[in-house]
Motif scaffolding. Sequence first.
Motif, mmCIF file in Angstrom:
data_model
loop_
_atom_site.group_PDB
_atom_site.id
_atom_site.type_symbol
_atom_site.label_atom_id
_atom_site.label_comp_id
_atom_site.label_asym_id
_atom_site.label_seq_id
_atom_site.Cartn_x
_atom_site.Cartn_y
_atom_site.Cartn_z
ATOM 1 N N PHE A 225 0.835 -1.203 0.000
ATOM 2 C CA PHE A 225 0.000 0.000 0.000
ATOM 3 C C PHE A 225 0.870 1.253 0.000
ATOM 4 O O PHE A 225 0.589 2.217 -0.729
ATOM 5 N N ALA A 226 1.936 1.231 0.787
ATOM 6 C CA ALA A 226 2.826 2.390 0.827
ATOM 7 C C ALA A 226 3.503 2.606 -0.519
ATOM 8 O O ALA A 226 3.525 3.719 -1.058
ATOM 9 N N ASN A 227 4.043 1.524 -1.089
ATOM 10 C CA ASN A 227 4.743 1.647 -2.367
ATOM 11 C C ASN A 227 3.795 1.923 -3.520
ATOM 12 O O ASN A 227 4.138 2.652 -4.458
ATOM 13 N N ILE A 347 0.135 -9.006 -4.515
ATOM 14 C CA ILE A 347 -1.304 -8.971 -4.238
ATOM 15 C C ILE A 347 -1.683 -7.608 -3.674
ATOM 16 O O ILE A 347 -2.696 -7.009 -4.049
ATOM 17 N N GLY A 348 -0.847 -7.094 -2.760
ATOM 18 C CA GLY A 348 -1.092 -5.763 -2.232
ATOM 19 C C GLY A 348 -1.015 -4.690 -3.300
ATOM 20 O O GLY A 348 -1.789 -3.728 -3.302
ATOM 21 N N MET A 349 -0.099 -4.878 -4.262
ATOM 22 C CA MET A 349 0.040 -3.920 -5.352
ATOM 23 C C MET A 349 -1.107 -4.013 -6.355
ATOM 24 O O MET A 349 -1.323 -3.094 -7.133
ATOM 25 N N ILE A 350 -1.815 -5.137 -6.351
ATOM 26 C CA ILE A 350 -3.036 -5.245 -7.161
ATOM 27 C C ILE A 350 -4.144 -4.422 -6.510
ATOM 28 O O ILE A 350 -4.842 -3.639 -7.160
ATOM 29 N N ILE A 351 -4.304 -4.623 -5.211
ATOM 30 C CA ILE A 351 -5.386 -3.968 -4.478
ATOM 31 C C ILE A 351 -5.137 -2.476 -4.345
ATOM 32 O O ILE A 351 -6.039 -1.659 -4.554
ATOM 33 N N SER A 352 -3.912 -2.113 -4.003
ATOM 34 C CA SER A 352 -3.601 -0.721 -3.675
ATOM 35 C C SER A 352 -3.887 0.266 -4.812
ATOM 36 O O SER A 352 -4.616 1.242 -4.611
ATOM 37 N N PRO A 353 -3.341 0.071 -6.028
ATOM 38 C CA PRO A 353 -3.620 1.055 -7.089
ATOM 39 C C PRO A 353 -5.094 1.147 -7.459
ATOM 40 O O PRO A 353 -5.604 2.237 -7.740
ATOM 41 N N LEU A 354 -5.786 -0.012 -7.472
ATOM 42 C CA LEU A 354 -7.199 0.008 -7.827
ATOM 43 C C LEU A 354 -8.031 0.711 -6.755
ATOM 44 O O LEU A 354 -8.873 1.570 -7.056
ATOM 45 N N ALA A 367 -6.798 12.136 -0.190
ATOM 46 C CA ALA A 367 -7.349 11.031 0.598
ATOM 47 C C ALA A 367 -6.562 9.750 0.394
ATOM 48 O O ALA A 367 -6.493 8.896 1.291
ATOM 49 N N VAL A 368 -5.955 9.601 -0.777
ATOM 50 C CA VAL A 368 -5.163 8.411 -1.071
ATOM 51 C C VAL A 368 -4.006 8.277 -0.096
ATOM 52 O O VAL A 368 -3.728 7.200 0.442
ATOM 53 N N PHE A 369 -3.322 9.378 0.172
ATOM 54 C CA PHE A 369 -2.151 9.337 1.039
ATOM 55 C C PHE A 369 -2.533 9.145 2.497
ATOM 56 O O PHE A 369 -1.838 8.447 3.245
ATOM 57 N N TYR A 370 -3.637 9.733 2.922
ATOM 58 C CA TYR A 370 -4.098 9.535 4.287
ATOM 59 C C TYR A 370 -4.477 8.072 4.529
ATOM 60 O O TYR A 370 -4.158 7.491 5.575
ATOM 61 N N LEU A 371 -5.162 7.456 3.563
ATOM 62 C CA LEU A 371 -5.552 6.056 3.701
ATOM 63 C C LEU A 371 -4.324 5.156 3.825
ATOM 64 O O LEU A 371 -4.272 4.268 4.694
ATOM 65 N N SER A 372 -3.344 5.366 2.972
ATOM 66 C CA SER A 372 -2.143 4.530 3.008
ATOM 67 C C SER A 372 -1.406 4.680 4.337
ATOM 68 O O SER A 372 -0.890 3.705 4.878
#
Length: 398
Positions: A225-227, A347-354, A367-372
């Motif tokens: 999620f961070a990356n 798997i995290g990189m699949i979920i995170s960008p979407l 909001a994207v950065f706060y969530l991460s």
Amino acid sequence: MQISDPVLTERRDHRLLFTSLYVAVFTTMLGIGIVIPLLPRFAETLGASGFGIGMIFSSFAVSRAIAMPFFGRFSDTQGRRQIIIIGLFIYALFSLLYVPANSVLELSGIRFLQGVASAMVFPVAMAYIGDIAPAGMEGRYLGTFTSSLFLGMGFGPFLGGIVTDLAGMDMAFICMAGLTGVALITCLVFLPDYRGTRKEQTPIMNLVTHPGLRIPLLYQLMNAFANGTFMVFLPVIAAHIGNLSVGETGMVISVSVLSTALLQRVCGRLADRFDKYVLITVGCIIVALALALVPGFEGLWNYMLFALIMGIGGGISVPAMYALVTITGRDVGQGAAMGTVNMVMSIGMIISPLLCGMIMDNAGITAVFYLSAVIVLISTPVYLSKTRFSMHHNHRFE
């Protein structure tokens, strides 16, 4: 007749293996890093929405998630060299297809196939290093080696920004193919073979549930999620809020990744001496802080500060995590262990960008950065609880 010393011969073979893989991974990551600051903007020129940008990046992760456990475990039984060489050839070939691509679907397809090729290279290369890492020195070996990934990724965006500003995006894609070709030649000429020593592949469910991999798997999922936020959406927020050019965005990404690279060897040594779970926790807290600060930044120097903080967090936590994976790899197979933890990151990189792409479309880029930041932070109590369990366990048997 002079008789060679087996110990000296083994050390020489290990140095050759380490050096050839280091050069190969560095040049490949340099090529991959070149396109990071320009790919989201390239996608926008093709009409991609936030979700479309996420789909392009997620397609790479989907194929990696599917392929990495297979190739990692396959290399444990059949050998590693041939898998790496084939993967580098495929990656270089598909790098050239970015030039004629003219739709989001085509970009997603190219990224998917490159993900398969990537799955044949990076976890297998790290398994190679795990094979030669002595007990008690896992952090030093893996930390030193992973600096090749971060150095390549660090210099790549900076180089990509300059190449794009001077010669256009097509030249950046050609450079990516050329650098992967250099890595391919390096492995063909210098990389020693490693024949698989395991008779059977470890079942994937045994790997996912293995006690030694639980913390690395959680860390990789969080780190994705961070990356994902950093690599995919930093170029977007930097352009729309930070007022940065492509070249300046490349510099910011480079500062973060290079600061991580420079800490790998030092923090790898720390991981061999101190509690690895504490180091992972400290690194995660620093990363979460950096992500939470981004929406308030504007201007190049403020983004540089964020990048430095983000890089320090990764520099502290990554070597400790891979040291844990290497220790477990002696039980289940290095290729299997490396393939599994990197599968979870994918798997995290699949979920995170979407997910972040949809949040960007509905709630805005900040909001994207706060969530991460929140996702990274809520994982830290688990690492600390593991530390307390380890200390209690060791105390009982002293």
